[in-house]
Design an enzyme around this catalytic site. Structure first.
Site, PDB file in Angstrom:
ATOM      1  N   GLU A 198       0.870  -1.168   0.000  1.00 36.39           N
ATOM      2  CA  GLU A 198       0.000   0.000   0.000  1.00 36.39           C
ATOM      3  C   GLU A 198       0.915   1.227   0.000  1.00 36.39           C
ATOM      4  O   GLU A 198       1.834   1.303   0.819  1.00 36.39           O
ATOM      5  CB  GLU A 198      -0.887   0.001   1.260  1.00 36.39           C
ATOM      6  CG  GLU A 198      -1.873   1.141   1.203  1.00 36.39           C
ATOM      7  CD  GLU A 198      -2.776   1.243   2.435  1.00 36.39           C
ATOM      8  OE1 GLU A 198      -2.736   0.346   3.291  1.00 36.39           O
ATOM      9  OE2 GLU A 198      -3.503   2.243   2.504  1.00 36.39           O
ATOM     10  N   LYS A 239       4.662   0.732   8.808  1.00 40.54           N
ATOM     11  CA  LYS A 239       4.773   2.033   8.143  1.00 40.54           C
ATOM     12  C   LYS A 239       4.188   3.139   9.018  1.00 40.54           C
ATOM     13  O   LYS A 239       4.737   4.235   9.090  1.00 40.54           O
ATOM     14  CB  LYS A 239       4.034   1.988   6.804  1.00 40.54           C
ATOM     15  CG  LYS A 239       4.744   1.181   5.739  1.00 40.54           C
ATOM     16  CD  LYS A 239       4.089   1.402   4.383  1.00 40.54           C
ATOM     17  CE  LYS A 239       3.728   0.118   3.683  1.00 40.54           C
ATOM     18  NZ  LYS A 239       2.295  -0.157   3.633  1.00 40.54           N
ATOM     19  N   ARG A 270       4.981 -13.169   9.552  1.00 41.38           N
ATOM     20  CA  ARG A 270       5.642 -11.916   9.218  1.00 41.38           C
ATOM     21  C   ARG A 270       6.982 -11.842   9.929  1.00 41.38           C
ATOM     22  O   ARG A 270       7.205 -12.484  10.951  1.00 41.38           O
ATOM     23  CB  ARG A 270       4.769 -10.713   9.526  1.00 41.38           C
ATOM     24  CG  ARG A 270       4.450 -10.486  10.983  1.00 41.38           C
ATOM     25  CD  ARG A 270       3.427  -9.371  11.159  1.00 41.38           C
ATOM     26  NE  ARG A 270       3.949  -8.069  10.793  1.00 41.38           N
ATOM     27  CZ  ARG A 270       3.421  -7.299   9.840  1.00 41.38           C
ATOM     28  NH1 ARG A 270       2.371  -7.684   9.170  1.00 41.38           N
ATOM     29  NH2 ARG A 270       3.944  -6.122   9.572  1.00 41.38           N
TER      30      ARG A 270
HETATM   31  P1  ATP Z   1       2.634  -1.953   7.444  1.00 40.71           P
HETATM   32  O1  ATP Z   1       1.958  -2.247   8.731  1.00 40.71           O
HETATM   33  O2  ATP Z   1       4.063  -1.617   7.616  1.00 40.71           O
HETATM   34  O3  ATP Z   1       1.881  -0.956   6.606  1.00 40.71           O
HETATM   35  P2  ATP Z   1       1.489  -3.888   5.759  1.00 40.71           P
HETATM   36  O4  ATP Z   1       1.508  -5.363   5.766  1.00 40.71           O
HETATM   37  O5  ATP Z   1       0.206  -3.212   6.044  1.00 40.71           O
HETATM   38  O6  ATP Z   1       2.630  -3.359   6.684  1.00 40.71           O
HETATM   39  P3  ATP Z   1       1.578  -3.524   2.953  1.00 40.71           P
HETATM   40  O7  ATP Z   1       2.087  -2.380   2.178  1.00 40.71           O
HETATM   41  O8  ATP Z   1       0.139  -3.810   2.925  1.00 40.71           O
HETATM   42  O9  ATP Z   1       2.066  -3.305   4.426  1.00 40.71           O
HETATM   43  O10 ATP Z   1       2.407  -4.847   2.637  1.00 40.71           O
HETATM   44  C1  ATP Z   1       2.861  -5.264   1.369  1.00 40.71           C
HETATM   45  C2  ATP Z   1       3.282  -6.688   1.497  1.00 40.71           C
HETATM   46  O11 ATP Z   1       4.374  -6.802   2.407  1.00 40.71           O
HETATM   47  C3  ATP Z   1       2.160  -7.555   2.031  1.00 40.71           C
HETATM   48  O12 ATP Z   1       2.104  -8.744   1.294  1.00 40.71           O
HETATM   49  C4  ATP Z   1       2.571  -7.804   3.461  1.00 40.71           C
HETATM   50  O13 ATP Z   1       2.079  -9.007   3.939  1.00 40.71           O
HETATM   51  C5  ATP Z   1       4.091  -7.793   3.371  1.00 40.71           C
HETATM   52  N1  ATP Z   1       4.690  -7.439   4.657  1.00 40.71           N
HETATM   53  C6  ATP Z   1       4.530  -6.307   5.350  1.00 40.71           C
HETATM   54  N2  ATP Z   1       5.185  -6.362   6.514  1.00 40.71           N
HETATM   55  C7  ATP Z   1       5.798  -7.558   6.558  1.00 40.71           C
HETATM   56  C8  ATP Z   1       6.634  -8.226   7.504  1.00 40.71           C
HETATM   57  N3  ATP Z   1       6.976  -7.652   8.656  1.00 40.71           N
HETATM   58  N4  ATP Z   1       7.079  -9.465   7.204  1.00 40.71           N
HETATM   59  C9  ATP Z   1       6.754 -10.034   6.040  1.00 40.71           C
HETATM   60  N5  ATP Z   1       5.973  -9.477   5.114  1.00 40.71           N
HETATM   61  C10 ATP Z   1       5.490  -8.249   5.356  1.00 40.71           C
HETATM   62 MG    MG Z   2      -1.094  -1.949   5.613  1.00 34.31          MG
END
Ligand code: ATP
Ligand code: MG
Length: 561
Positions: free
Chosen positions: A35, A271, A261
């Site tokens: 995102e 983020k 994760r």
């Molecule tokens: P954040 O909370 O930092 O926004 P998110 O999962 O909401 O993390 P996205 O931008 O939606 O962020 O994630 C893009 C991809 O990265 C998704 O497939 C998510 O599962 C993966 N991802 C994000 N954080 C991790 C993590 N700590 N370990 C493994 N994969 C991750």
């Molecule tokens: Mg997110």
């Protein structure tokens, strides 16, 4: 990689190999779906290594798809930064960049499909009422009073939602599934909500936006993604993912798989939490070298290869745990030890002047010394070091205390010998002091003919120290970074990471002295400053006139971070 070398070493490999062997899929397609609401971090790096890595390993394809269903938090700045980070990490997406918003028209049609088949309805419950009707883990929910609206009425209301005739929150489109399901995600989830804000890709076109769960799987299907890999929080969403796929005329049937994760101690990978650090000015920006963002790690001097190696070390599994920061640091150090050119930089300089410089046989005031760029890699070549009538050494490398044992202090002691790295053995003759008793200069003598040779019997150097010519060396700024948080788990169990900031995470050393070649390098080049640690020329601030280096990591774990 050829098929014959492919081997399953995690559960995703096993699944994919089975799907290829059984003919379920002839080609695998994965996607990395960030995102665009912040910069990518270490967790995303792991996800990229998995998704792009699978496509590479099995000769498939991996899409980059911006999952952009929350326009208020998203921006072009993040879209640009994310693309740059993906490329820097060493990956490239298949075809054009994709956006979930590319599918808003299709998703709207899908929503109409669900209404027409009696599987979705417009619900007027407000947020509080909806929460009440939803029940909880112990209690089943209750059907919304709007659940039995006719198809015609729902179509008309949804159209009005789309035309902006209702206020935000006045109503929402919900899937009609099962208010008594033990899985809360299946209790008539919202699939479209009213948000009267423009979108970075679609402008003013929409005032209703599909929610994530309704968007993700259908986007996967529209892109022919075969294996949709996400983190374990989405395991409970899988039945909903499958429900949509099975109730809609989608062109393909992707399958969702979850892995745990990446969590790592002494930092945060969210983020939202990283944004708070940027917004509050705790760090200089998303790419501050203390940030666990990809751009921060890059600026800190971590190589893409080292980050990818770390991801491999962590592996892919379904059991959650916390990875120790030392594992990342180990990957960084191993990579730098193998690849970083060596150089000398004196952090806290004191001048050593030679009483018998003629012994150096200098021409034009300079005796040129030669050192390998890397001790174990002759192919990296040699470097020339100017040796002149005075040099800087580190204050910590000299003492007047002659009682220190040779074992304890392998440096320069008054009246004794030490070798200058790649140069002569010298003897400290006298320490000159100012009125306050601080040493301002050390007078030393050169032991002739000791470059590459041992000194005569009885002149035993205590050790080898680094040095830089006073007249030929260049002044540099060095930025030393420590951990950003002073707590092992800064955001665990409701802890507020903003209250666990290490106040001493940045120390700037304004005037270090480094060998002249360090004024001729390029931004982002990493070095081992001998006996000091690994450093990198700052991506933005390094210039030949004012070299700026960031400390990447110490030489060894025991010497601190
Ligand atoms: P954040 O909370 O930092 O926004 P998110 O999962 O909401 O993390 P996205 O931008 O939606 O962020 O994630 C893009 C991809 O990265 C998704 O497939 C998510 O599962 C993966 N991802 C994000 N954080 C991790 C993590 N700590 N370990 C493994 N994969 C991750
Ligand atoms: Mg997110």
């Amino acid at each position: 990689m050829s098929d014959s070398t492919v081997s399953a070493n995690n559960f995703l490999h096993a699944i994919i190999e089975q799907d290829l062997a059984s003919g379920k899929h002839s080609e695998i397609v994965t996607r990395f779906p960030p995102e665009p609401n912040g910069f990518l971090h270490l967790g995303h790096a792991h996800s990229m290594c998995i998704n792009f890595g699978l496509a590479q390993k099995y000769n498939g394809r991996c899409h980059l798809r911006f999952d952009d269903t929350n326009p208020e938090k998203e921006s072009q700045e993040y879209i640009d930064a994310i693309q740059q980070d993906v490329k820097w990490l060493g990956f490239d997406w298949d075809g054009e960049i994709k956006f979930s918003s590319d599918y808003f028209d299709t998703l709207y049609d899908y929503a109409i499909n669900l209404i027409e088949s009696g599987d979705a309805y417009v619900c007027d419950l407000n947020a509080e009422q909806a929460r009440e009707y939803r029940g909880n883990l112990k209690q089943p929910g209750k059907n919304s009073p709007f659940r039995d609206r006719s198809v015609e009425e729902n179509l008309a209301l949804f159209e009005q939602m789309r035309n902006g005739e209702f206020d935000e929150g006045a109503c929402a489109l919900r899937a009609k599934i099962d208010m008594a399901s033990p899985n809360m995600n299946m209790r008539d989830p919202i699939i479209y909500r009213i948000r009267k804000i423009p979108h970075h890709q679609t402008g003013e076109k929409w005032c209703i936006y599909p929610i994530y769960d309704f968007t993700h799987g259908q986007s996967d299907a529209l892109e022919s993604v075969t294996h949709s890999i996400c983190t374990l929080e989405f395991e409970d969403h899988r039945p909903l993912y499958e429900w949509f796929i099975n109730h809609l005329p989608v062109p393909s049937k992707p399958q969702q798989y979850e892995f745990s994760r990446l969590n790592i101690n002494y930092t945060v990978t969210s983020k939202r939490k990283l944004k708070a650090l940027v917004d509050d000015g705790v760090v200089g920006g998303w790419d501050d070298p203390r940030m666990p963002t990809i751009s921060g790690m890059r600026r800190r001097g971590y190589s893409a290869q080292a980050i990818r190696n770390f991801s491999d070390m962590v592996g892919v599994n379904r059991s959650s745990g916390i990875v120790d920061m030392s594992m990342l640091e180990h990957a960084i150090r191993t990579d730098l030890n193998d690849n970083a050119p060596r150089a000398m930089c004196v952090m806290n300089a004191v001048k050593v002047s030679f009483t018998n410089f003629e012994a150096a046989n200098a021409e034009g005031g300079i005796a040129w010394m030669t050192q390998p760029v890397h001790p174990n890699k002759p192919e990296m070549g040699e470097r020339k070091l100017p040796f002149t009538d005075s040099v800087y050494i580190d204050r910590a490398d000299f003492t007047e205390d002659t009682t220190l044992s040779r074992k304890k202090f392998k440096r320069l002691v008054l009246g004794e010998y030490v070798r200058l790295r790649g140069s002569f053995v010298i003897k400290a003759e006298e320490a000159i002091k100012d009125a306050d008793g601080n040493i301002t200069e050390i007078k030393a003598s050169i032991v002739p003919d000791t470059v590459g040779n041992n000194p005569p019997e009885g002149m035993k150097p205590r050790g080898v120290i680094h040095w830089v010519s006073c007249s030929e060396g260049v002044q540099a700024e060095v930025r030393v970074y420590e951990r950003l948080f002073d707590h092992e788990a800064p955001d665990f169990g409701g802890r507020d990471h903003m209250e666990h900031i290490n106040q001493d995470s940045l120390q700037v050393i304004e005037s270090c002295w480094c060998e002249p070649s360090l004024a001729e390098t390029t931004p982002e080049q990493g070095f081992q400053f001998e006996r000091e640690g690994y450093y990198v020329a700052d991506r933005y601030d390094y210039t030949a006139d004012k070299p700026v280096f960031n400390k990447t990591i110490s030489l060894s774990e025991s010497k601190g971070k």
